[in-house]
Design an enzyme around this catalytic site. Sequence first.
Site, PDB file in Angstrom:
ATOM      1  N   ASP A  56       0.871  -1.168   0.000  1.00  0.00           N
ATOM      2  CA  ASP A  56       0.000   0.000   0.000  1.00  0.00           C
ATOM      3  C   ASP A  56       0.908   1.218   0.000  1.00  0.00           C
ATOM      4  OD1 ASP A  56      -1.586   2.191   0.739  1.00  0.00           O
ATOM      5  OD2 ASP A  56      -2.832   1.019   2.093  1.00  0.00           O
ATOM      6  N   VAL A  57       0.773   2.091  -0.996  1.00  0.00           N
ATOM      7  CA  VAL A  57       1.710   3.214  -1.120  1.00  0.00           C
ATOM      8  C   VAL A  57       1.633   4.188   0.052  1.00  0.00           C
ATOM      9  CG1 VAL A  57       1.851   3.102  -3.636  1.00  0.00           C
ATOM     10  CG2 VAL A  57       0.095   4.543  -2.554  1.00  0.00           C
ATOM     11  N   TYR A 158      -9.913  15.125  -6.021  1.00  0.00           N
ATOM     12  CA  TYR A 158      -8.979  14.604  -7.021  1.00  0.00           C
ATOM     13  C   TYR A 158      -8.070  15.711  -7.549  1.00  0.00           C
ATOM     14  CZ  TYR A 158      -7.358  12.034 -11.150  1.00  0.00           C
ATOM     15  OH  TYR A 158      -6.591  11.412 -12.100  1.00  0.00           O
ATOM     16  N   LYS A 162      -3.995  15.964  -7.133  1.00  0.00           N
ATOM     17  CA  LYS A 162      -3.124  15.980  -8.307  1.00  0.00           C
ATOM     18  C   LYS A 162      -2.416  17.330  -8.469  1.00  0.00           C
ATOM     19  CE  LYS A 162      -3.815  11.774  -9.738  1.00  0.00           C
ATOM     20  NZ  LYS A 162      -2.716  10.774  -9.730  1.00  0.00           N
ATOM     21  N   THR A 193      -8.458   3.543 -19.645  1.00  0.00           N
ATOM     22  CA  THR A 193      -8.032   2.546 -18.659  1.00  0.00           C
ATOM     23  C   THR A 193      -9.198   1.617 -18.339  1.00  0.00           C
ATOM     24  OG1 THR A 193      -8.656   3.975 -16.824  1.00  0.00           O
ATOM     25  CG2 THR A 193      -6.395   4.176 -17.651  1.00  0.00           C
TER      26      THR A 193
END
Length: 252
Positions: A56-57, A158, A162, A193
């Site tokens: 998990d980052v 989001y 970002k 994606t």
Amino acid sequence: MLLAETAAIVTGGASGLGAATARTLAARGARVFAVDLPDAVAAATEVEGVTHTSADVTDAEQVQAAVDRASSADVPLRAVVNCAGIGPSARIAGRKGPHDLDAFRKVVEVNLVGTFNVLRLAAAAIGNTQPDEQGQRGVVVNTASIAAYDGQIGQAAYAASKGGVASLTLPAARDLASSGIRVMTIAPGIVDTPMLATVDEKIREGLAAGVPFPKRLGTPDDYARLALNIIEHDYLNGEVVRLDGALRMAPK
């Protein structure tokens, strides 16, 4: 920066942008460690030259273990590409009430804090390697989004996350310059994606038609080719590159 006989880490490496990047770097001769969540790793397709690793980052210990694994190969760790991220949407104040604060925190935690977590631990490991003839030790490529600049309705969390990744690029490049480590960021537009595959075909066609040129959705391979170019182009540093066909997003 030559990739042959080096190690590379790609987060979010089990699918989408990460999987395409892992394949591309492996084809160039790198020993790639594709880091992703356990369920994603279990479902990942095997690729020659790619080792799938669960982490998990946002977890410091798990990322450190993944970095240690990549660093323990008998080749130097030279490249890191951060593709892990999430993108739920919600209005700040909508019919269901105010934006859920925990949901906002989660997006920032994964997209921004997770990126920084991998960056800091991987940079420390890369900094311990021997530099090449030009004094280079490695490169980190992060992933922002055009939402960092053209965030739409429902993208507050989001876009904020970002935007943080985009703003991190230059100070990170300056911080790590003395270690011979470059830092770059890719800001993709609308990419085809697996997440987008669930969208109705007419909506997909409308999204593609909105791109000035070429009039198509981006692909994971588009991203992977740019990541490879950045890694191999030694004079690219401290910049965010939009990968969007000149798209500028409308409010909604």
